[in-house]
Design an enzyme around this catalytic site. Structure first.
Site, mmCIF file in Angstrom:
data_model
loop_
_atom_site.group_PDB
_atom_site.id
_atom_site.type_symbol
_atom_site.label_atom_id
_atom_site.label_comp_id
_atom_site.label_asym_id
_atom_site.label_seq_id
_atom_site.Cartn_x
_atom_site.Cartn_y
_atom_site.Cartn_z
ATOM 1 N N HIS A 15 0.826 -1.206 0.000
ATOM 2 C CA HIS A 15 0.000 0.000 0.000
ATOM 3 C C HIS A 15 0.859 1.254 0.000
ATOM 4 O O HIS A 15 0.884 2.004 0.966
ATOM 5 C CB HIS A 15 -0.882 0.011 1.264
ATOM 6 N N HIS B 49 -0.692 -8.833 0.624
ATOM 7 C CA HIS B 49 -2.003 -9.105 1.231
ATOM 8 C C HIS B 49 -2.638 -10.391 0.727
ATOM 9 O O HIS B 49 -3.702 -10.779 1.190
ATOM 10 C CB HIS B 49 -2.967 -7.956 0.926
ATOM 11 N N CYS C 176 2.591 -12.242 2.484
ATOM 12 C CA CYS C 176 3.322 -12.247 3.751
ATOM 13 C C CYS C 176 2.985 -13.533 4.521
ATOM 14 O O CYS C 176 1.811 -13.895 4.617
ATOM 15 C CB CYS C 176 2.915 -11.027 4.581
ATOM 16 N N GLU D 114 -6.751 -8.124 2.052
ATOM 17 C CA GLU D 114 -6.266 -9.226 2.909
ATOM 18 C C GLU D 114 -7.455 -10.043 3.428
ATOM 19 O O GLU D 114 -7.437 -11.276 3.403
ATOM 20 C CB GLU D 114 -5.477 -8.648 4.099
ATOM 21 N N THR E 35 -4.558 -8.829 10.147
ATOM 22 C CA THR E 35 -3.261 -8.661 10.815
ATOM 23 C C THR E 35 -3.071 -7.290 11.466
ATOM 24 O O THR E 35 -2.272 -7.152 12.392
ATOM 25 C CB THR E 35 -2.109 -8.868 9.806
ATOM 26 N N CYS F 44 -0.550 -9.043 13.627
ATOM 27 C CA CYS F 44 0.886 -9.050 13.355
ATOM 28 C C CYS F 44 1.648 -8.178 14.356
ATOM 29 O O CYS F 44 1.268 -7.035 14.600
ATOM 30 C CB CYS F 44 1.104 -8.538 11.938
ATOM 31 N N SER G 139 -3.727 2.989 3.405
ATOM 32 C CA SER G 139 -3.126 1.906 4.179
ATOM 33 C C SER G 139 -3.772 1.826 5.549
ATOM 34 O O SER G 139 -3.781 2.800 6.310
ATOM 35 C CB SER G 139 -1.619 2.160 4.314
ATOM 36 N N ASN H 93 -2.940 0.189 8.276
ATOM 37 C CA ASN H 93 -2.092 0.312 9.475
ATOM 38 C C ASN H 93 -1.586 1.746 9.660
ATOM 39 O O ASN H 93 -1.356 2.187 10.780
ATOM 40 C CB ASN H 93 -0.975 -0.742 9.499
HETATM 41 FE FE1 F3S Z 1 3.128 -9.012 7.068
HETATM 42 FE FE2 F3S Z 1 2.736 -7.847 9.330
HETATM 43 FE FE3 F3S Z 1 3.873 -6.618 7.429
HETATM 44 S S1 F3S Z 1 1.300 -9.102 8.251
HETATM 45 S S2 F3S Z 1 3.026 -7.422 5.562
HETATM 46 S S3 F3S Z 1 4.716 -8.386 8.512
HETATM 47 S S4 F3S Z 1 2.445 -5.726 8.831
#
Ligand code: F3S
Length: 274
Positions: free
Chosen positions: A36, A70, A92, A122, A158, A186, A214, A216
């Protein structure tokens, strides 16, 4: 202006890995944006001739195909495999994990609940691995409107907030006969969030660098805004406004997990000059 960088910020393991894969496969094409961040996507195009195709139909045969971080829906992957595309998987591993959990648990007869945003690629990918579909809830309130089955498996997108995930898990364990909870949030995102939370309490102004689409990055922005009213989300240094820095002494900088270092550095240099 004095600048303080968050203890953890920027690229995570999954994004670094995907970019390396793209750089190692010049002239390839990705289905949907690899990560992203529009600027990094342009750099990959300019320096490595890595293209992005928005649809399966427009994909050119004869070019290697990279699956983005994703992931993509199971059926799309099957179609591509059937068409004999040379596929390089940059999904990922932390996204691949919930896909596998959903596939396995739905086969075992569990209803799947995903804490996440329905429209996020995702989540679309993860849901596609459920044998009989899945319920996606964006928050605790949406969960309460669901008609719950007896056997539930709960996973998370995540990038979601651990506190809300824990609340959802708690509710389900009280209201359902059997609940399997898999924490698929994550840590990379979590570490960036903790560092942003700490730093935004110590500064006069906070700059969050990242793609505006994005999830996050938006999450980091919300955390910072909560502690520091003067928090701003920018995609690069060109969006910084001089007026934001008037009468401020310390500026904190953090960045989303898909933001490359070269963009963060340019933002830092410009802020230092204010
Ligand atoms: Fe994977 Fe976490 Fe980055 S899910 S793409 S390591 S934010």
């Amino acid at each position: 202006m004095q600048v303080k960088l968050a203890q953890n910020y920027g690229f995570c393991f999954g994004v670094k890995r995907a970019i390396k894969i793209a750089q190692d496969h010049k002239d390839s094409v990705t289905l949907g944006p690899l990560i992203h961040n529009a600027k990094e996507i342009s750099r990959l195009k300019r320096d490595f001739n890595v293209d992005t195709s928005e649809t399966l139909e427009n994909l050119q045969k004869g070019r290697q195909l990279i699956v983005r971080t994703h992931g993509i829906p199971k059926n799309d992957l099957k179609k591509l495999q059937n068409q004999q595309f040379d596929i390089i998987d940059a999904t990922c591993p932390y996204v691949r994990k919930p896909q596998m959990i959903v596939e396995e648990m739905s086969k075992e007869g569990y209803d799947i609940i995903v804490f996440g945003d329905k429209e996020h690629p995702e989540v679309k990918g993860v849901v596609s691995y459920a044998e009989n579909g899945a319920n996606v809830v964006a928050n605790f309130e949406e969960l309460q409107n669901l008609c719950l089955g007896k056997k539930i498996t709960l996973i998370s997108q995540t990038t979601k907030q651990p506190e809300v995930f824990a609340k959802i898990a708690g509710y389900l364990s009280v209201h359902c006969a059997e609940v399997r909870v898999f924490n698929t949030i994550c840590n990379a995102t979590f570490d960036n969030q903790i560092a942003a939370d700490t730093l935004s309490k110590e500064v006069d102004i906070m700059i969050i660098v990242g793609g505006k689409n994005s999830s996050n990055t938006k999450q980091l922005f919300m955390i910072c805004k909560n502690n520091c009213a003067h928090s701003y989300l920018v995609e690069d240094e060109s969006e910084l406004e001089c007026a934001w820095f008037e009468s401020k002494k310390i500026c904190g900088i953090t960045a989303g997990a898909s933001t490359p270092d070269w963009i963060i550095q340019k933002v830092q240099e410009k802020v230092l000059a204010y």
